[in-house]
Design an enzyme around this catalytic site. Sequence first.
Site, PDB file in Angstrom:
ATOM      1  N   TYR A   1      -0.889  -0.001  10.391  1.00  0.00           N
ATOM      2  CA  TYR A   1      -1.761  -0.038   9.320  1.00  0.00           C
ATOM      3  C   TYR A   1      -0.162   0.085   8.599  1.00  0.00           C
ATOM      4  CZ  TYR A   1      -3.721  -1.089   4.805  1.00  0.00           C
ATOM      5  OH  TYR A   1      -3.780  -1.537   3.435  1.00  0.00           O
TER       6      TYR A   1
ATOM      7  N   SER B   1       0.999  -1.180  -0.082  1.00  0.00           N
ATOM      8  CA  SER B   1       0.130   0.071   0.070  1.00  0.00           C
ATOM      9  C   SER B   1       0.533   1.070  -0.270  1.00  0.00           C
ATOM     10  CB  SER B   1      -0.933  -0.071   0.820  1.00  0.00           C
ATOM     11  OG  SER B   1      -1.565   1.653   1.308  1.00  0.00           O
TER      12      SER B   1
HETATM   13  P1  NDP Z   1     -11.756  -6.027   0.805  1.00  0.00           P
HETATM   14  O1  NDP Z   1     -11.798  -5.751   1.893  1.00  0.00           O
HETATM   15  O2  NDP Z   1     -12.368  -6.047  -0.214  1.00  0.00           O
HETATM   16  O3  NDP Z   1     -10.950  -7.720   0.629  1.00  0.00           O
HETATM   17  C1  NDP Z   1      -9.634  -7.856   1.631  1.00  0.00           C
HETATM   18  C2  NDP Z   1      -9.742  -9.775   1.105  1.00  0.00           C
HETATM   19  O4  NDP Z   1      -8.758  -9.633   2.316  1.00  0.00           O
HETATM   20  C3  NDP Z   1     -10.649 -10.164   1.171  1.00  0.00           C
HETATM   21  O5  NDP Z   1     -10.907 -11.459   0.466  1.00  0.00           O
HETATM   22  C4  NDP Z   1     -10.570 -10.866   2.592  1.00  0.00           C
HETATM   23  O6  NDP Z   1     -11.540 -11.987   2.812  1.00  0.00           O
HETATM   24  C5  NDP Z   1      -9.420 -11.214   2.698  1.00  0.00           C
HETATM   25  N1  NDP Z   1      -8.404 -11.322   4.226  1.00  0.00           N
HETATM   26  C6  NDP Z   1      -8.610 -10.398   5.254  1.00  0.00           C
HETATM   27  N2  NDP Z   1      -7.923 -10.687   6.663  1.00  0.00           N
HETATM   28  C7  NDP Z   1      -8.235 -12.264   5.976  1.00  0.00           C
HETATM   29  C8  NDP Z   1      -7.258 -13.840   6.563  1.00  0.00           C
HETATM   30  N3  NDP Z   1      -7.416 -13.339   8.107  1.00  0.00           N
HETATM   31  N4  NDP Z   1      -7.177 -14.344   6.414  1.00  0.00           N
HETATM   32  C9  NDP Z   1      -7.592 -14.832   4.813  1.00  0.00           C
HETATM   33  N5  NDP Z   1      -8.419 -13.342   4.307  1.00  0.00           N
HETATM   34  C10 NDP Z   1      -8.539 -12.973   5.169  1.00  0.00           C
HETATM   35  O7  NDP Z   1     -10.159  -4.881   0.704  1.00  0.00           O
HETATM   36  P2  NDP Z   1      -8.994  -4.604  -0.715  1.00  0.00           P
HETATM   37  O8  NDP Z   1      -9.756  -5.525  -1.205  1.00  0.00           O
HETATM   38  O9  NDP Z   1      -8.908  -3.686  -1.281  1.00  0.00           O
HETATM   39  O10 NDP Z   1      -8.053  -5.826   0.594  1.00  0.00           O
HETATM   40  C11 NDP Z   1      -7.165  -5.950  -0.577  1.00  0.00           C
HETATM   41  C12 NDP Z   1      -5.597  -5.951  -0.751  1.00  0.00           C
HETATM   42  O11 NDP Z   1      -5.184  -4.588  -0.876  1.00  0.00           O
HETATM   43  C13 NDP Z   1      -5.599  -5.600   1.443  1.00  0.00           C
HETATM   44  O12 NDP Z   1      -3.998  -6.733   1.772  1.00  0.00           O
HETATM   45  C14 NDP Z   1      -5.311  -4.048   1.126  1.00  0.00           C
HETATM   46  O13 NDP Z   1      -4.026  -4.095   2.753  1.00  0.00           O
HETATM   47  C15 NDP Z   1      -4.487  -3.406   0.334  1.00  0.00           C
HETATM   48  N6  NDP Z   1      -4.911  -1.730  -0.274  1.00  0.00           N
HETATM   49  C16 NDP Z   1      -6.313  -1.369  -0.090  1.00  0.00           C
HETATM   50  C17 NDP Z   1      -6.150  -0.501  -0.561  1.00  0.00           C
HETATM   51  C18 NDP Z   1      -7.736   0.617  -0.969  1.00  0.00           C
HETATM   52  O14 NDP Z   1      -7.883   1.178  -0.634  1.00  0.00           O
HETATM   53  N7  NDP Z   1      -8.507  -0.520  -0.823  1.00  0.00           N
HETATM   54  C19 NDP Z   1      -4.837   0.491  -0.865  1.00  0.00           C
HETATM   55  C20 NDP Z   1      -3.376  -1.413  -0.663  1.00  0.00           C
HETATM   56  C21 NDP Z   1      -3.936  -1.864   0.033  1.00  0.00           C
HETATM   57  P3  NDP Z   1     -12.166 -13.154   4.029  1.00  0.00           P
HETATM   58  O15 NDP Z   1     -13.297 -11.783   5.211  1.00  0.00           O
HETATM   59  O16 NDP Z   1     -13.362 -13.802   3.134  1.00  0.00           O
HETATM   60  O17 NDP Z   1     -11.198 -13.634   4.852  1.00  0.00           O
HETATM   61  C1  8X3 Z   2      -5.375   1.233   1.777  1.00  0.00           C
HETATM   62  C2  8X3 Z   2      -4.459   2.604   1.186  1.00  0.00           C
HETATM   63  O1  8X3 Z   2      -4.990   4.925   1.866  1.00  0.00           O
HETATM   64  O2  8X3 Z   2      -6.539   3.451   2.871  1.00  0.00           O
HETATM   65  O3  8X3 Z   2      -3.820   0.606   1.933  1.00  0.00           O
HETATM   66  O4  8X3 Z   2      -3.902   3.596   3.882  1.00  0.00           O
HETATM   67  S1  8X3 Z   2      -4.875   4.159   2.816  1.00  0.00           S
END
Ligand code: NDP
Ligand code: 8X3
Length: 257
Positions: free
Chosen positions: A156, A143
């Site tokens: 985070y 991120s």
């Molecule tokens: P979502 O919440 O839509 O997706 C998160 C996914 O991670 C879900 O499929 C969830 O599945 C899974 N997950 C969370 N915890 C666990 C666990 N303990 N075991 C297995 N699966 C897990 O968010 P995003 O798609 O946005 O996030 C995906 C990645 O991108 C994350 O690592 C997030 O930190 C990162 N990210 C997101 C950004 C944003 O602005 N959206 C920006 C930068 C990075 P389930 O709950 O079914 O287990």
């Molecule tokens: C998710 C982006 O800026 O909300 O990783 O932390 S931010």
Amino acid sequence: MNLAKKFVLITGASSGFGAAAARAFGAAGCHLLLGARRVPNLATVAEEARKAGASSARFHALDVGCSAHVSAFADWVKALTPSVDILINNAGGAHGLDPVATAQDADWEAMVQSNLLGLLRMTRAVLPLVPHHAGAWILNVGSIAGRTAYEGGAAYCGVKAAELKITQALRLELNGTGIRVGTIDPGMAETEFSLVRFKGDSQRADKVYDGTNPLVAEDVADAMVWMASRPPHVCIDELVIKPTDQAAIHKVYRRAV
Ligand code: NDP
Ligand code: 8X3
């Protein structure tokens, strides 16, 4: 590089980037191995990926925050295929936006377990299946929060900074194997991320994106497919992808709503 018939393992495939990646790698003709805790969502995503053109799309319950779960998931994978060409460590997210002074242990622990220890555990468990040939790939999802800190983001930002260092260390450890190791570091993207961070408070989650044109999950999945399909001698080490409205983590352009 043609991705058809490659085995692609995606963690956190039940929503957001992981689900979009399943559909996008599915459209490229890959065999998919999908994991997350919400199994019914995985079933839906697998069906969407098959419709998009996946050679196969299988799924299994996975909590990356639990060593026993990761081992069971790895055993399930080993029973299906001797090799995983592409591992995408995507599972994770943020819990809370509280300053260190008032943040909760449970939130810190959840972030460390999924984003940091989960990534390490999954990589260790799957690494023996990743072939030592040009074109194999491990992609970690970081991120921009791992590059620039913000108030309320201590844990985070900390775990995503760790993700960047783990990625860099792993690339050094695997040098000479042909396995490529990279990170994709998105900025603001409208997925379930903020809903999870704010514990289901959809009004607070929606406010994060008010007046902006954020990334959507498909933008990030599209970039993942581009990274994976570079020629085998090309490794995209680090890719930062942000919405045009987000010039920097603290500088987001918002139109009147
Ligand atoms: P979502 O919440 O839509 O997706 C998160 C996914 O991670 C879900 O499929 C969830 O599945 C899974 N997950 C969370 N915890 C666990 C666990 N303990 N075991 C297995 N699966 C897990 O968010 P995003 O798609 O946005 O996030 C995906 C990645 O991108 C994350 O690592 C997030 O930190 C990162 N990210 C997101 C950004 C944003 O602005 N959206 C920006 C930068 C990075 P389930 O709950 O079914 O287990
Ligand atoms: C998710 C982006 O800026 O909300 O990783 O932390 S931010």
